[in-house]
Each structure stands twice: as C-alpha cells, then as structure tokens.
Write a protein that holds these residues in place. Structure first.
Motif, PDB file in Angstrom:
ATOM      1  N   ARG A 187      63.313  45.111 125.025  1.00  0.00           N
ATOM      2  CA  ARG A 187      63.467  45.020 123.809  1.00  0.00           C
ATOM      3  C   ARG A 187      64.093  46.293 123.295  1.00  0.00           C
ATOM      4  N   PHE A 227      67.002  48.392 121.184  1.00  0.00           N
ATOM      5  CA  PHE A 227      67.468  48.817 119.628  1.00  0.00           C
ATOM      6  C   PHE A 227      68.487  50.140 119.636  1.00  0.00           C
ATOM      7  N   ALA A 242      60.446  51.765 115.947  1.00  0.00           N
ATOM      8  CA  ALA A 242      59.793  52.166 116.906  1.00  0.00           C
ATOM      9  C   ALA A 242      59.634  51.172 118.222  1.00  0.00           C
ATOM     10  N   HIS A 243      58.370  50.653 116.812  1.00  0.00           N
ATOM     11  CA  HIS A 243      57.513  49.364 117.730  1.00  0.00           C
ATOM     12  C   HIS A 243      57.836  48.361 118.209  1.00  0.00           C
ATOM     13  N   TYR A 246      60.017  47.563 119.824  1.00  0.00           N
ATOM     14  CA  TYR A 246      61.222  48.074 120.770  1.00  0.00           C
ATOM     15  C   TYR A 246      60.128  48.433 121.926  1.00  0.00           C
ATOM     16  N   ASP A 247      61.002  48.283 123.465  1.00  0.00           N
ATOM     17  CA  ASP A 247      60.229  49.376 124.452  1.00  0.00           C
ATOM     18  C   ASP A 247      61.567  50.606 124.672  1.00  0.00           C
ATOM     19  N   LEU A 248      62.774  50.403 123.482  1.00  0.00           N
ATOM     20  CA  LEU A 248      63.346  51.636 123.724  1.00  0.00           C
ATOM     21  C   LEU A 248      64.429  51.793 122.877  1.00  0.00           C
ATOM     22  N   ALA A 249      64.451  52.460 121.576  1.00  0.00           N
ATOM     23  CA  ALA A 249      65.012  52.998 120.812  1.00  0.00           C
ATOM     24  C   ALA A 249      66.326  54.436 121.128  1.00  0.00           C
ATOM     25  N   TYR A 276      55.631  55.898 122.442  1.00  0.00           N
ATOM     26  CA  TYR A 276      54.736  54.817 122.345  1.00  0.00           C
ATOM     27  C   TYR A 276      54.293  53.747 122.852  1.00  0.00           C
ATOM     28  N   GLY A 311      56.562  56.748 113.750  1.00  0.00           N
ATOM     29  CA  GLY A 311      57.762  56.177 114.197  1.00  0.00           C
ATOM     30  C   GLY A 311      58.934  54.822 114.225  1.00  0.00           C
ATOM     31  N   ALA A 333      62.314  54.428 114.151  1.00  0.00           N
ATOM     32  CA  ALA A 333      62.599  54.742 114.957  1.00  0.00           C
ATOM     33  C   ALA A 333      64.374  56.103 114.549  1.00  0.00           C
ATOM     34  N   ALA A 390      63.239  56.772 121.179  1.00  0.00           N
ATOM     35  CA  ALA A 390      61.850  56.223 121.557  1.00  0.00           C
ATOM     36  C   ALA A 390      61.429  55.585 122.641  1.00  0.00           C
ATOM     37  N   ILE A 391      60.693  55.755 123.197  1.00  0.00           N
ATOM     38  CA  ILE A 391      60.520  54.685 124.626  1.00  0.00           C
ATOM     39  C   ILE A 391      59.294  54.236 124.327  1.00  0.00           C
ATOM     40  N   ASN A 392      58.996  53.169 124.652  1.00  0.00           N
ATOM     41  CA  ASN A 392      58.005  52.482 125.046  1.00  0.00           C
ATOM     42  C   ASN A 392      56.687  53.382 126.390  1.00  0.00           C
TER      43      ASN A 392
END
Lengths: 201, 201
Positions: A115, A117, A169-170, A172-175, B119, B167, B169, B175-177
């Motif tokens: 996911r 953004f 951000a939460h 998505y996996d990558l923003a 995160y 949090g 973005a 921002a990375i999971n």
C-alpha cells in the motif's frame, strides 16, 4: 514475475498517476483506474458519467448509511460497493496496480498487497500543476482552488469509506514525498515490492 | 560523500534505531540519540537522569507555556529548547542522522534534511518486542503495556512540541512500514538520500 498487488493513493498534482504507470510498466502488470469505472459501469448498466459524478458526493459514512437505510443505499455507496467487488476480483486474478478508490482499504485482508501513498507540500504541487496536462485551471488562483477542492474530495471519499484518516502513514506500507522525484519514487516502490516478495518466499 | 541530514522518527519496537544506525554506517556519518542528552546535560549542568525524566512529562503545549509563563518554563521545555539548539548546531556542522527528538520539526527550515518515519502494525511490534533487548517487559501483557505507554509518550512529546500530528505522512519525506524488513528500509532511505542529493546537484 511480480506477485504483489500495489495500491497507490495520492494527493492531487503529485504525479502519483505517472509513478503508478511506471511501476506497472517496470513489473509488466496492468494499472487500473478509470478502467475500474468503465468496468463498474458495464456491470451496473449506469453511464460512466453518472458513476464518475457519484464519487464526488458523500455525507455521513458508509457504515451509517448501511445501518440506517439498508438496501436503499445512495448511488455513490452502491458504486463504491460495486467497485470494491471489482477490485477484489482483479486482485484475485493476479498482480496489478490499483490507483485510488481506497484500494489499500478494500484489499486490507490480503497479505500480498503493498500500500503506497504519494503526497507533497502544497506549494510544490501548485508549481507542478502548471506542467500537468490534467489540470484544468490556468491561473494561480484557479490552480490553488482546483487543488484544494480535489484534496477535499479525495480526503472526504477516503475518510467516508474507510473510517481511517487520509494521509495517516499507518494506512500504508510506504508513503513518499513526491518532491524526491518520480524516478526515486518508482525505485523505492520497486525495492519495497522486491523486499515483500523476498520476505514471503 | 553524503550531504544530507537524516531525521528518523519511529514507533517503539519497530527497529527504527537499528535502521538509523545502518543508514549512518552506510553513509559514514554519525548518529545522534542518547548522545544528544549527554550534550544537553553538559551544557546545562543538569544530570542526564533529570533530563531523560523531563522528556516524559508534558501538559498543554510549548507555545502555551511560552505565552503564559515566559522565562519560567518547566524543565522539560527548557530541555527541549536546549536540545533543539544542539540539533541545529549539529546540522550546521554537516551530515548526520538524528534519532527522535522531533528532529524533522526542529530542522524544518533546512532544505538538506530527509525526514523519515518508521512504524508498523502493533501486532507486528508485539512480536518484534520479544527479540528486542531494549524492551524491559517479559510477559505478553507487559509488552503490550510497555508499547502502549511508550507510543503515548512519544506521540505526546511530538504533538506537544511540534503542533503537528505524530504519524501523519505529511511531516516526513518517507514513511515506511518496518514489516518490509530492515534491509529494505535502509535501502529505500539510501535511495531517497541519493535522489535528494542528485536533485539538488
């Protein structure tokens, strides 16, 4: 051969569409956007124009409407449900890129989804808008209004259907801030896809 | 030779510290974290323990305190202001990695800063906690409480000092999971640094 489904949410005038296109091309998979509308239209018998228009109007929340009006849902909610089913069917068929339409949320129960953004500071987007053929406004004031309005629509659409907050951000996996450049965004998304597929074996 | 200053904000139990360490190592630049506290302590004559403790208590907002109590600021606010000055001095001296302490916000006026946030879903962090030597809790319930409490502290600290939302973005360039894996996170951050430096010539 890619195995991952990639959802791309993006703010207006970030070039998110072109990033999504390049990712799809690099992986040799299809990108779905307007085509989702077309498919939804074919399924429902409604015109594409009616469906496109219905995406711009929301009140309360989908849960609220499901609870209060049941089967007599407004057209916009019916379209969302229809599109969600189509997105789920596409995901079931194999890897692809889904642009917008809360793809991250619709596919939240799948493990094979990355996911993404794409956003950028509004000042940067106003500059970018001047070179973007999809932008209709031609004056500084017009561009400012068009960006504000589209942001509001997308944010309202997302928050309405997902109960999450657009831009958190939460979700998505990558923003990524589009200021880093289209090539870097594509590169990072491809690195994330590779990492995800490696981790899952 | 790296030119970029990298700020890393992270949720508890995401391995953000180790990602930041690897990025610093790959670029051959220093990482600042606890050392900021040490430096702040040396400047103020306060003990490190007093400073570390002051970071965990916040009421109202810094702006509110500046407005209402002026020069008689609570210790925690004085420490924040002192640390912010130290962070700005470090940034002035050259590229480095700044872990936590609202580095993204403190350095918001600089163009040579890449702002990163790490995160992960809370379920993933609870598993990760079991292998993390920095976690004090040893039971499932203890880990759950320690993560919740640390999240609340970091979030309160960030929101208090920056007036932004932890949090979101938009506060970051990337921002990375952390679920994507440490190596992928490091790789993406390095790609973003390279893109930023290329764009700026």
């Amino acid at each position: 051969m890619a195995k991952t489904i990639i959802t791309v949410g993006r703010e207006y005038c970030t070039g998110g569409r072109y990033i999504a296109e390049d990712v799809a091309k690099a992986l040799g998979i299809k990108l779905y956007d307007k085509e989702l509308i077309t498919m939804a239209a074919k399924h429902s018998g409604l015109s594409e124009e009616a469906i496109a228009a219905s995406e711009k109007k929301h009140t309360h929340s989908l849960l609220y409407n499901l609870y209060t009006v049941g089967n007599d849902l407004p057209l916009s909610d019916q379209v969302f449900i229809l599109q969600s089913r189509i997105i789920k069917d596409l995901a079931e068929k194999g890897p692809c890129v889904i642009l917008g339409r809360c793809g991250d949320y619709v596919l939240r129960e799948r493990k094979d989804v990355l996911r993404v953004f794409i956003y950028a500071p509004v000042e940067w987007r106003r500059e970018y808008a001047k070179t973007n053929p999809l932008v209709q406004a031609t004056t500084e004031k017009g561009i400012r209004e068009e960006i504000d309005k589209t942001d509001r629509q997308r944010s309202a659409y997302y928050n309405y259907y997902t109960q999450n907050r657009w831009g958190d951000a939460h979700n998505y996996d990558l923003a990524i801030n589009a200021e880093l450049g289209k090539e870097a965004c594509v590169e990072m998304i491809l690195a994330a896809v590779a990492a995800k597929e490696k981790a899952e074996g």
